[in-house]
Scaffold this active site. Structure first.
Site, PDB file in Angstrom:
ATOM      1  N   ASP A  31       0.855  -1.196   0.000  1.00 46.16           N
ATOM      2  CA  ASP A  31       0.000   0.000   0.000  1.00 46.16           C
ATOM      3  C   ASP A  31       0.892   1.248   0.000  1.00 46.16           C
ATOM      4  OD1 ASP A  31      -3.202   0.501   1.009  1.00 46.16           O
ATOM      5  OD2 ASP A  31      -1.809   2.193   1.126  1.00 46.16           O
ATOM      6  N   VAL A  99     -11.022   2.910  -3.452  1.00 43.23           N
ATOM      7  CA  VAL A  99     -10.687   2.427  -4.803  1.00 43.23           C
ATOM      8  C   VAL A  99     -11.706   1.346  -5.186  1.00 43.23           C
ATOM      9  CG1 VAL A  99      -8.942   1.327  -6.263  1.00 43.23           C
ATOM     10  CG2 VAL A  99      -8.228   2.925  -4.462  1.00 43.23           C
ATOM     11  N   HIS A 103     -10.202  -5.338  -3.058  1.00 45.82           N
ATOM     12  CA  HIS A 103      -8.845  -5.583  -2.555  1.00 45.82           C
ATOM     13  C   HIS A 103      -8.937  -5.997  -1.102  1.00 45.82           C
ATOM     14  CE1 HIS A 103      -9.902  -1.331  -2.321  1.00 45.82           C
ATOM     15  NE2 HIS A 103      -9.246  -1.285  -1.172  1.00 45.82           N
TER      16      HIS A 103
HETATM   17  P1  5GP Z   1      -9.709   1.296   0.449  1.00 45.81           P
HETATM   18  O1  5GP Z   1      -9.805   2.565   1.259  1.00 45.81           O
HETATM   19  O2  5GP Z   1     -10.426   1.446  -0.881  1.00 45.81           O
HETATM   20  O3  5GP Z   1     -10.116   0.078   1.197  1.00 45.81           O
HETATM   21  O4  5GP Z   1      -8.173   1.093   0.147  1.00 45.81           O
HETATM   22  C1  5GP Z   1      -7.506   1.664  -0.909  1.00 45.81           C
HETATM   23  C2  5GP Z   1      -6.035   1.630  -0.569  1.00 45.81           C
HETATM   24  O5  5GP Z   1      -5.291   1.866  -1.755  1.00 45.81           O
HETATM   25  C3  5GP Z   1      -5.609   2.692   0.446  1.00 45.81           C
HETATM   26  O6  5GP Z   1      -5.056   2.054   1.584  1.00 45.81           O
HETATM   27  C4  5GP Z   1      -4.579   3.518  -0.316  1.00 45.81           C
HETATM   28  O7  5GP Z   1      -3.517   3.941   0.485  1.00 45.81           O
HETATM   29  C5  5GP Z   1      -4.139   2.576  -1.430  1.00 45.81           C
HETATM   30  N1  5GP Z   1      -3.701   3.242  -2.651  1.00 45.81           N
HETATM   31  C6  5GP Z   1      -4.325   4.266  -3.286  1.00 45.81           C
HETATM   32  N2  5GP Z   1      -3.648   4.607  -4.395  1.00 45.81           N
HETATM   33  C7  5GP Z   1      -2.589   3.759  -4.477  1.00 45.81           C
HETATM   34  C8  5GP Z   1      -1.519   3.622  -5.416  1.00 45.81           C
HETATM   35  O8  5GP Z   1      -1.409   4.338  -6.406  1.00 45.81           O
HETATM   36  N3  5GP Z   1      -0.600   2.649  -5.181  1.00 45.81           N
HETATM   37  C9  5GP Z   1      -0.708   1.822  -4.077  1.00 45.81           C
HETATM   38  N4  5GP Z   1       0.249   0.902  -3.940  1.00 45.81           N
HETATM   39  N5  5GP Z   1      -1.696   1.924  -3.168  1.00 45.81           N
HETATM   40  C10 5GP Z   1      -2.623   2.889  -3.359  1.00 45.81           C
END
Ligand code: 5GP
Length: 117
Positions: A31, A99, A103
């Protein structure tokens, strides 16, 4: 066709991110904003927006996500119960989803609070 998510671009190698695990169905990478010393995202190669939108056809993919989590945890030394790891899946706004590509968060390397915030 809808625009690719950031995770699809990583899987398609359009955005560089070292993969910590890959098989036919899933890929995993660190992440970008880690919430623990180890914070890995395990992502299906098939675009499923969020877990509640998976269908019976996705059964093997859903299983592959959890099996990959176990492999990664073992590889990184978190599988023994005295250390351990946490898996998180956020579905929708109240859960903190940002996102729209399913995931699994794998968090490890520190004691994690419960209940989560
Ligand atoms: P969510 O909040 O949707 O469960 O998690 C999305 C995760 O994606 C977040 O923890 C965020 O830090 C991670 N994330 C967002 N953009 C990117 C990126 O460009 N690269 C990586 N490796 N992680 C990302």
């Amino acid at each position: 066709m809808s625009e690719k998510t950031i995770f699809q671009k990583i899987i398609d190698r359009e955005i560089p991110a070292p993969l910590v695990y890959e098989d036919e169905l899933v890929a995993a990478f660190h992440d970008i904003h880690p919430q623990a010393p180890t914070h890995i995202l395990i992502v299906p190669k098939k675009v499923i927006p969020r877990v509640g939108e998976a269908t019976p056809e996705d059964q093997a993919t859903l299983g592959a996500l959890l099996l990959a989590a176990g492999h990664i945890a073992e590889k990184l030394g978190f599988k023994d119960r005295s250390h351990g790891f946490r898996l998180v899946i956020n579905h929708g706004k109240d859960a903190g989803e940002t996102v729209p590509h399913l995931h699994v968060h794998l968090l490890a390397g520190r004691a994690l609070d419960w209940p989560p915030g």
